[in-house]
Design a protein around this motif. Structure first.
Motif, short mmCIF file in Angstrom:
data_model
loop_
_atom_site.label_atom_id
_atom_site.label_comp_id
_atom_site.label_asym_id
_atom_site.label_seq_id
_atom_site.Cartn_x
_atom_site.Cartn_y
_atom_site.Cartn_z
N GLU A 13 5.58 -8.14 -0.49
CA GLU A 13 4.39 -7.86 -0.93
C GLU A 13 3.49 -7.29 -0.23
O GLU A 13 3.43 -6.46 0.65
CB GLU A 13 3.69 -9.52 -0.55
N VAL A 69 5.17 -8.68 -11.90
CA VAL A 69 4.01 -9.46 -11.13
C VAL A 69 4.77 -10.82 -11.56
O VAL A 69 5.11 -11.33 -12.99
CB VAL A 69 2.75 -9.53 -12.43
N ASP A 71 3.32 -15.10 -11.00
CA ASP A 71 2.64 -16.04 -10.89
C ASP A 71 1.03 -15.21 -10.21
O ASP A 71 0.64 -15.36 -9.75
CB ASP A 71 2.66 -16.83 -9.37
N ASN A 72 1.18 -14.29 -11.24
CA ASN A 72 -0.30 -13.08 -11.06
C ASN A 72 -0.76 -12.79 -10.00
O ASN A 72 -2.03 -12.12 -9.80
CB ASN A 72 -1.49 -14.68 -11.34
N ASN A 73 0.79 -12.14 -9.49
CA ASN A 73 0.51 -11.68 -8.21
C ASN A 73 1.62 -10.81 -7.73
O ASN A 73 1.98 -10.75 -8.78
CB ASN A 73 0.84 -12.85 -7.04
N GLU A 74 0.72 -9.18 -7.94
CA GLU A 74 1.48 -8.11 -7.64
C GLU A 74 2.58 -8.11 -6.21
O GLU A 74 2.55 -8.55 -5.25
CB GLU A 74 1.35 -6.68 -7.92
#
Length: 88
Positions: A13, A69, A71-74
């Protein structure tokens, strides 16, 4: 999120992008560069043997890895050999 990298891959992340300079100047979105360091969230078995573990903050190259992507996170998936170092 439930993701387990295979072989020597690592799930990263990216750190938050800096939005202001030290002197207080606001950087517009189109002028920002993506950070070249991030936190390790998941590690494949071969990368674990190389000493990379969950929670490490690592530095990687500008064009390294594959962006995904979940769960809508990059996130970024890297091979362990694309990691330049671990920040201590």
């Amino acid at each position: 999120m439930n993701f387990k990298p295979l072989a020597n891959r690592v799930l990263i992340e990216r750190e938050e992008e800096v939005t202001t300079t030290a002197s207080g100047i606001i950087i517009p979105d189109n002028a920002k560069e993506k950070p070249l360091q991030g936190k390790v969230l998941a590690v494949g078995p071969d990368a674990e043997e190389e000493g990379i573990k969950v929670g490490d903050t690592v530095v990687f190259g500008k064009y390294a890895g594959t962006e995904i992507v979940l769960d809508n996170n990059e996130y970024l998936i890297l091979n362990s050999d694309e990691i330049l170092g671990i920040l201590g």
